[in-house]
Design a protein around this motif. Structure first.
Motif, PDB file in Angstrom:
ATOM      1  N   SER A 232       0.843  -1.211   0.000  1.00 14.96           N
ATOM      2  CA  SER A 232       0.000   0.000   0.000  1.00 14.96           C
ATOM      3  C   SER A 232       0.868   1.246   0.000  1.00 14.96           C
ATOM      4  O   SER A 232       0.571   2.223  -0.690  1.00 14.96           O
ATOM      5  CB  SER A 232      -0.978  -0.004   1.165  1.00 14.96           C
ATOM      6  N   ASP A 233       1.979   1.213   0.736  1.00  9.69           N
ATOM      7  CA  ASP A 233       2.913   2.350   0.683  1.00  9.69           C
ATOM      8  C   ASP A 233       3.445   2.523  -0.733  1.00  9.69           C
ATOM      9  O   ASP A 233       3.530   3.646  -1.245  1.00  9.69           O
ATOM     10  CB  ASP A 233       4.107   2.109   1.624  1.00  9.69           C
ATOM     11  N   ILE A 234       3.790   1.420  -1.358  1.00  8.17           N
ATOM     12  CA  ILE A 234       4.338   1.489  -2.720  1.00  8.17           C
ATOM     13  C   ILE A 234       3.286   2.068  -3.664  1.00  8.17           C
ATOM     14  O   ILE A 234       3.580   2.937  -4.490  1.00  8.17           O
ATOM     15  CB  ILE A 234       4.785   0.083  -3.194  1.00  8.17           C
ATOM     16  N   ASN A 235       2.058   1.625  -3.501  1.00 10.12           N
ATOM     17  CA  ASN A 235       1.003   2.112  -4.372  1.00 10.12           C
ATOM     18  C   ASN A 235       0.792   3.616  -4.217  1.00 10.12           C
ATOM     19  O   ASN A 235       0.647   4.339  -5.195  1.00 10.12           O
ATOM     20  CB  ASN A 235      -0.294   1.347  -4.102  1.00 10.12           C
ATOM     21  N   ILE A 236       0.841   4.090  -2.978  1.00 11.69           N
ATOM     22  CA  ILE A 236       0.667   5.533  -2.736  1.00 11.69           C
ATOM     23  C   ILE A 236       1.816   6.311  -3.373  1.00 11.69           C
ATOM     24  O   ILE A 236       1.614   7.331  -4.029  1.00 11.69           O
ATOM     25  CB  ILE A 236       0.568   5.817  -1.226  1.00 11.69           C
ATOM     26  N   LEU A 237       3.024   5.775  -3.193  1.00 12.35           N
ATOM     27  CA  LEU A 237       4.194   6.424  -3.791  1.00 12.35           C
ATOM     28  C   LEU A 237       4.053   6.494  -5.316  1.00 12.35           C
ATOM     29  O   LEU A 237       4.286   7.532  -5.938  1.00 12.35           O
ATOM     30  CB  LEU A 237       5.451   5.633  -3.397  1.00 12.35           C
ATOM     31  N   CYS A 238       3.611   5.381  -5.907  1.00 12.13           N
ATOM     32  CA  CYS A 238       3.444   5.344  -7.372  1.00 12.13           C
ATOM     33  C   CYS A 238       2.390   6.355  -7.811  1.00 12.13           C
ATOM     34  O   CYS A 238       2.568   7.042  -8.829  1.00 12.13           O
ATOM     35  CB  CYS A 238       3.020   3.957  -7.837  1.00 12.13           C
ATOM     36  N   GLU A 239       1.320   6.448  -7.049  1.00 12.98           N
ATOM     37  CA  GLU A 239       0.256   7.382  -7.435  1.00 12.98           C
ATOM     38  C   GLU A 239       0.756   8.821  -7.491  1.00 12.98           C
ATOM     39  O   GLU A 239       0.324   9.611  -8.333  1.00 12.98           O
ATOM     40  CB  GLU A 239      -0.930   7.271  -6.467  1.00 12.98           C
ATOM     41  N   ALA A 240       1.683   9.134  -6.585  1.00 14.31           N
ATOM     42  CA  ALA A 240       2.237  10.488  -6.591  1.00 14.31           C
ATOM     43  C   ALA A 240       3.020  10.771  -7.876  1.00 14.31           C
ATOM     44  O   ALA A 240       3.310  11.910  -8.200  1.00 14.31           O
ATOM     45  CB  ALA A 240       3.143  10.682  -5.377  1.00 14.31           C
ATOM     46  N   TYR A 241       3.386   9.739  -8.592  1.00 11.35           N
ATOM     47  CA  TYR A 241       4.137   9.888  -9.853  1.00 11.35           C
ATOM     48  C   TYR A 241       3.351   9.323 -11.030  1.00 11.35           C
ATOM     49  O   TYR A 241       3.909   8.722 -11.933  1.00 11.35           O
ATOM     50  CB  TYR A 241       5.517   9.198  -9.722  1.00 11.35           C
ATOM     51  N   ASN A 242       2.053   9.507 -10.990  1.00 16.99           N
ATOM     52  CA  ASN A 242       1.164   9.085 -12.085  1.00 16.99           C
ATOM     53  C   ASN A 242       1.302   7.606 -12.405  1.00 16.99           C
ATOM     54  O   ASN A 242       1.376   7.220 -13.563  1.00 16.99           O
ATOM     55  CB  ASN A 242       1.442   9.881 -13.366  1.00 16.99           C
ATOM     56  N   GLY A 243       1.371   6.751 -11.358  1.00 23.09           N
ATOM     57  CA  GLY A 243       1.555   5.343 -11.636  1.00 23.09           C
ATOM     58  C   GLY A 243       0.777   4.453 -10.692  1.00 23.09           C
ATOM     59  O   GLY A 243      -0.005   4.931  -9.871  1.00 23.09           O
ATOM     60  N   LYS A 244       0.979   3.161 -10.865  1.00 31.47           N
ATOM     61  CA  LYS A 244       0.312   2.194  -9.995  1.00 31.47           C
ATOM     62  C   LYS A 244       0.965   0.834 -10.145  1.00 31.47           C
ATOM     63  O   LYS A 244       1.826   0.639 -11.029  1.00 31.47           O
ATOM     64  CB  LYS A 244      -1.167   2.116 -10.348  1.00 31.47           C
ATOM     65  N   ILE A 245       0.505  -0.102  -9.291  1.00 36.74           N
ATOM     66  CA  ILE A 245       0.963  -1.476  -9.449  1.00 36.74           C
ATOM     67  C   ILE A 245       0.163  -2.090 -10.593  1.00 36.74           C
ATOM     68  O   ILE A 245      -1.066  -2.012 -10.622  1.00 36.74           O
ATOM     69  CB  ILE A 245       0.742  -2.252  -8.133  1.00 36.74           C
ATOM     70  N   VAL A 246       0.831  -2.666 -11.554  1.00 37.15           N
ATOM     71  CA  VAL A 246       0.115  -3.166 -12.726  1.00 37.15           C
ATOM     72  C   VAL A 246       0.135  -4.688 -12.838  1.00 37.15           C
ATOM     73  O   VAL A 246      -0.555  -5.261 -13.671  1.00 37.15           O
ATOM     74  CB  VAL A 246       0.692  -2.573 -14.033  1.00 37.15           C
ATOM     75  N   ASN A 247       0.995  -5.331 -12.027  1.00 38.94           N
ATOM     76  CA  ASN A 247       1.067  -6.783 -12.135  1.00 38.94           C
ATOM     77  C   ASN A 247       1.525  -7.355 -10.798  1.00 38.94           C
ATOM     78  O   ASN A 247       2.389  -6.784 -10.136  1.00 38.94           O
ATOM     79  CB  ASN A 247       2.067  -7.165 -13.243  1.00 38.94           C
ATOM     80  N   THR A 248       0.912  -8.448 -10.396  1.00 41.40           N
ATOM     81  CA  THR A 248       1.407  -9.126  -9.203  1.00 41.40           C
ATOM     82  C   THR A 248       1.688 -10.569  -9.559  1.00 41.40           C
ATOM     83  O   THR A 248       0.875 -11.238 -10.213  1.00 41.40           O
ATOM     84  CB  THR A 248       0.385  -9.085  -8.057  1.00 41.40           C
ATOM     85  N   GLY A 249       2.848 -11.039  -9.144  1.00 35.44           N
ATOM     86  CA  GLY A 249       3.215 -12.424  -9.400  1.00 35.44           C
ATOM     87  C   GLY A 249       3.339 -13.177  -8.084  1.00 35.44           C
ATOM     88  O   GLY A 249       2.947 -12.664  -7.030  1.00 35.44           O
ATOM     89  N   GLU A 250       3.911 -14.362  -8.140  1.00 36.02           N
ATOM     90  CA  GLU A 250       4.036 -15.191  -6.938  1.00 36.02           C
ATOM     91  C   GLU A 250       4.972 -14.545  -5.927  1.00 36.02           C
ATOM     92  O   GLU A 250       4.684 -14.476  -4.756  1.00 36.02           O
ATOM     93  CB  GLU A 250       4.583 -16.556  -7.350  1.00 36.02           C
ATOM     94  N   ASN A 251       6.102 -13.987  -6.437  1.00 36.73           N
ATOM     95  CA  ASN A 251       7.107 -13.434  -5.538  1.00 36.73           C
ATOM     96  C   ASN A 251       7.310 -11.929  -5.680  1.00 36.73           C
ATOM     97  O   ASN A 251       7.875 -11.311  -4.783  1.00 36.73           O
ATOM     98  CB  ASN A 251       8.462 -14.111  -5.806  1.00 36.73           C
ATOM     99  N   THR A 252       6.908 -11.389  -6.829  1.00 36.53           N
ATOM    100  CA  THR A 252       7.193  -9.970  -7.069  1.00 36.53           C
ATOM    101  C   THR A 252       5.974  -9.258  -7.642  1.00 36.53           C
ATOM    102  O   THR A 252       5.059  -9.902  -8.160  1.00 36.53           O
ATOM    103  CB  THR A 252       8.338  -9.802  -8.091  1.00 36.53           C
ATOM    104  N   ILE A 253       6.025  -7.938  -7.527  1.00 39.17           N
ATOM    105  CA  ILE A 253       5.020  -7.120  -8.194  1.00 39.17           C
ATOM    106  C   ILE A 253       5.739  -6.186  -9.180  1.00 39.17           C
ATOM    107  O   ILE A 253       6.940  -5.941  -9.047  1.00 39.17           O
ATOM    108  CB  ILE A 253       4.207  -6.269  -7.188  1.00 39.17           C
ATOM    109  N   ILE A 254       4.968  -5.697 -10.159  1.00 43.07           N
ATOM    110  CA  ILE A 254       5.543  -4.716 -11.077  1.00 43.07           C
ATOM    111  C   ILE A 254       4.709  -3.444 -11.006  1.00 43.07           C
ATOM    112  O   ILE A 254       3.471  -3.513 -11.081  1.00 43.07           O
ATOM    113  CB  ILE A 254       5.585  -5.246 -12.521  1.00 43.07           C
ATOM    114  N   ALA A 255       5.387  -2.310 -10.817  1.00 38.52           N
ATOM    115  CA  ALA A 255       4.707  -1.018 -10.806  1.00 38.52           C
ATOM    116  C   ALA A 255       5.219  -0.168 -11.963  1.00 38.52           C
ATOM    117  O   ALA A 255       6.361  -0.336 -12.407  1.00 38.52           O
ATOM    118  CB  ALA A 255       4.956  -0.307  -9.488  1.00 38.52           C
ATOM    119  N   ILE A 256       4.345   0.713 -12.438  1.00 42.19           N
ATOM    120  CA  ILE A 256       4.730   1.621 -13.529  1.00 42.19           C
ATOM    121  C   ILE A 256       4.455   3.051 -13.105  1.00 42.19           C
ATOM    122  O   ILE A 256       3.398   3.327 -12.517  1.00 42.19           O
ATOM    123  CB  ILE A 256       3.925   1.321 -14.813  1.00 42.19           C
ATOM    124  N   VAL A 257       5.384   3.954 -13.396  1.00 40.60           N
ATOM    125  CA  VAL A 257       5.128   5.376 -13.200  1.00 40.60           C
ATOM    126  C   VAL A 257       5.476   6.115 -14.490  1.00 40.60           C
ATOM    127  O   VAL A 257       6.323   5.667 -15.266  1.00 40.60           O
ATOM    128  CB  VAL A 257       5.963   5.966 -12.037  1.00 40.60           C
TER     129      VAL A 257
END
Lengths: 158, 565
Positions: free
Chosen positions: A101-126
């Motif tokens: 959730s912290d990561i998502n908030i940080l991404c939102e501040a830079y016009n981004g979001k989490i776009v993919n979640t896998g078994e061990n990792t997530i991918i965010a785009i800004v």
């Protein structure tokens, strides 16, 4: 005339044909110019592609770069941007164990979001101005990113 | 008309009015050579090395003003030609060079005699093409000739895979070219031209700085008129020799590293540089920050990238020199040549102080004397090619040039081995003139195999070898700047040049006196055969004046006055 190195964004419209990219990059390497980033994609419904080159140099060097680019036969137009909207994208892979959730908030501040979640990792785009992408990548360090990809800048004159 | 790719090449040459092709066959270009065999519209000259083919095409182009054409095979044939392409690129010489390539199916497999030719030629050509389909060939051939000769001219390279030369397709050369991205700017901006004229009218010490672009633009006679009507003194670059006739009172001489004292001083004292078809090369400007320090600069050139590249132009004019000077001539009435009277006197004084000259020697012929003597004996009747080195500078300094396209030399790239093949091309383009190649004992050996070409095709080039048993120009620098450590420049071990010429079927002369030289030159011209005239000249003669590399133009090393030693 200032001799200091300035960051400059140059857009180049070229005929989309074989080896056109080499002509551009050979020109930069052959004349000792700098490429910070380079993006290329075809312009829809045309025979042209658009390159966005981020470079650095003195006023004289930048002027030479645009003139030399123009001299290449397949180059239609060169824009040395003054007043532009400039954006870059970054993708970050982060362990799923971090605070999402912290990561998502940080991404939102830079016009981004989490776009993919896998078994061990997530991918965010800004997507933001290159300078702000720098800031974002600094801020995201504490979440132990595994991989970072930057797209290079694209720009449009206002 | 349905024809093969190879036939398309021939048809395009004919349509372009090509009368001479220089080249060397090999595996990948054989289909085209087969078509050359079958036709009788143009002659093919077989050089004995691909580098020489391109230099010959350059010489042909420079003497005739037409596009030079060379043809070579893939792999080593192509790589041998690269020096010629680079030379033509540096000196803005319009060429179309066609190379064979391995068949499409083998490209990228490291096939026999395969090399990435367009990858190599990209940085030393104006443009290049890899033809992947014979359907594109008519357009590419037409574009190549057009791009080579328009704008700032230059070499265009076309690489054609062997299967494409065999492919049969429709040929139509009567096509409209659609080059949306290539539109050279040939007409100068009228407002800029007006401003430039006003600046000239106001200047007190204006100076014409004439360059090779004038010759490319066929503008020498317009420039002569402009110089005459304004009464403004002029200096020429090495590339511009012959734009003004040597006896023109307003011609000060050549400027730059080996320019005359008066030329370099005039450039240092002028308050307005009128640069026409020049590019402010480092061999001309010396130290940039001191170059024409007190002057405004008018710069006319067809290449926008040449303007304000090295020296900021206060009056930049992009356009064809011929057009721009013609436009300027319409307003020449605004310029009063009487205003420059005292400036012209200043320059006469410079010339009297340190005239361009040399000291005779009682024992050995001085190389400068040879150049002057050829000028006295042949003058306007000869075209002059040179190799690269001391002899080249002496030719530029001392030959009495009377017309544009009379002087053919490798200026920008400085290619040793250029002179002999270029002189073959010059003779092919201009058979009515005697073709002289001034060369040195170093340079001549770099394309000496062209003796065979010249003898076989009966192209009577006279090579005057100024033999000082040294790689003279490098030796001069070693003497002056390396404390006389003559590293690898002593060429005392030499072939017998007379026998060498004879071995190929030419005539050789070895001369040690002025009388012998006169007799040899007279004999060679009369016999009209390929000749070597080896002149044993003073070993330690230096080219003077000299601006040391990176120095200011006004800081010249000068010829020692007689008795100074």
């Amino acid at each position: 005339m200032t001799e200091e190195n300035q960051r400059r964004v140059v857009s180049v419209i070229v005929i989309n044909e074989a080896s056109v990219l080499s002509r551009i990059t050979d020109l930069f390497s052959g004349r000792g110019y700098n490429i910070t980033s380079l993006t290329v994609a075809p312009i829809p419904d045309s025979r042209y592609s658009r390159l966005t080159i981020v470079t650095a140099g003195s006023v004289r060097v930048i002027e030479q770069i645009t003139k030399q680019l123009h001299k290449l036969i397949p180059v239609l137009r060169v824009y040395e941007h003054e007043d532009m909207v400039e954006k870059e994208m970054a993708m970050i892979k982060i362990p799923i164990t971090e605070n999402l959730s912290d990561i998502n908030i940080l991404c939102e501040a830079y016009n981004g979001k989490i776009v993919n979640t896998g078994e061990n990792t997530i991918i965010a785009i800004v997507t933001d101005e290159p300078k702000r992408i720098d800031n974002f990548l600094n801020a995201i360090k504490r979440y132990n990113p595994k991989e970072i990809v930057r797209s290079g800048a694209v720009a449009l004159e206002r | 008309m349905q024809i093969s790719g190879a036939q398309m090449v021939i048809e395009a040459f004919i349509a372009e009015g090509v009368d001479t092709v220089f080249g060397y066959p090999g595996g990948a270009i054989m289909n085209v050579y087969d078509e050359i065999y079958k036709q009788d519209k143009f002659q093919h000259i077989l050089n004995r090395h691909e580098q020489a083919s391109v230099h010959a095409a350059e010489g042909y182009s420079k003497a005739s003003g037409k596009v030079g054409v060379a043809m070579i095979t893939s792999g080593p044939g192509f790589t041998n030609a690269v020096t010629g392409l680079a030379d033509a690129y540096m000196d803005s010489i319009p060429l179309v060079v066609i190379s064979g390539q391995v068949p499409m199916s083998l490209i990228g497999t490291d096939a026999f005699q395969e090399i990435d030719a367009v990858g190599i030629s990209r940085s030393c050509t104006k443009h290049n093409y890899l033809v992947t389909d014979a359907k594109d060939l008519p357009r590419i051939l037409k574009e190549a000739f057009y791009i080579a000769r328009t704008g700032r001219p230059g070499p265009v390279h076309i690489d054609i895979p062997k299967d494409v030369t065999a492919q049969i397709e429709e040929f139509d050369y009567d096509i409209e070219l659609d080059l949306e991205t290539y539109k050279p700017h040939t007409k100068g901006n009228p407002r800029q031209i007006k401003k430039a004229i006003e600046a000239i009218a106001k200047a007190k010490r204006p100076l014409f700085y004439l360059g090779g672009g004038i010759i490319n633009a066929n503008a020498a006679y317009e420039v002569r008129e402009f110089v005459q009507k304004t009464g403004i003194p002029a200096v020429e670059t090495f590339m511009a020799r012959g734009v003004l006739s040597f006896d023109d009172k307003l011609l000060i001489g050549m400027l730059g590293m080996h320019g005359s004292y008066a030329s370099n001083m005039a450039m240092s004292e002028t308050d307005l540089v009128i640069g026409l078809g020049v590019r402010f090369d480092d061999r001309v400007t010396g130290k940039l920050s001191e170059f024409a320090k007190n002057a405004d600069v008018i710069h006319v050139d067809i290449d926008p990238a040449s303007i304000s590249k090295l020296v900021n132009a206060d009056y930049p004019i992009v356009g064809d020199v011929k057009n721009v000077v013609s436009d300027m001539l319409e307003q020449v009435g605004k310029i009063d040549s009487n205003n420059y009277e005292s400036w012209r006197e200043t320059i006469i004084n410079f010339n009297e102080l340190h005239p361009l000259t040399f000291h005779e020697d009682s024992e050995r012929i001085k190389p400068q004397w040879v150049v002057k003597r050829v000028g006295e004996l042949l003058g306007d009747d000869a075209n002059i090619s040179t190799d690269v080195g001391q002899h080249q500078m002496w030719a530029g300094q001392f030959y009495p040039f009377t017309r544009p396209r009379q002087f053919i030399s490798s200026s920008g790239l400085g290619t040793m081995g250029f002179g002999f093949p270029a002189a073959i091309g010059v003779k092919a383009a201009s058979p009515e003139k005697t073709s002289i190649n001034f060369t040195g004992d170093g340079s001549i050996l770099m394309n000496v195999q062209e003796l065979m070409t010249a003898v076989e095709k009966k192209i009577p080039v006279i090579n005057i070898i100024l033999n000082n048993n040294f790689l003279g120009m490098v030796r001069q620098w070693q003497t002056l700047f390396y404390d006389k450590r003559h590293s690898e420049t002593d060429l005392s071990v030499q072939p017998d040049f007379v026998k060498l010429a004879e071995a190929f079927g030419g005539i050789g002369y070895r001369v040690k006196t002025k009388e012998e030289f006169d007799a040899a030159l007279k004999d060679a011209v009369e016999k009209n055969v390929v000749a070597f005239i080896e002149v044993i000249v003073h070993r330690m003669e230096n080219v003077m004046p000299m601006v040391p590399s990176g120095g200011s133009l006004f800081n010249m090393m000068l010829l020692e006055k007689k008795g100074d030693k």
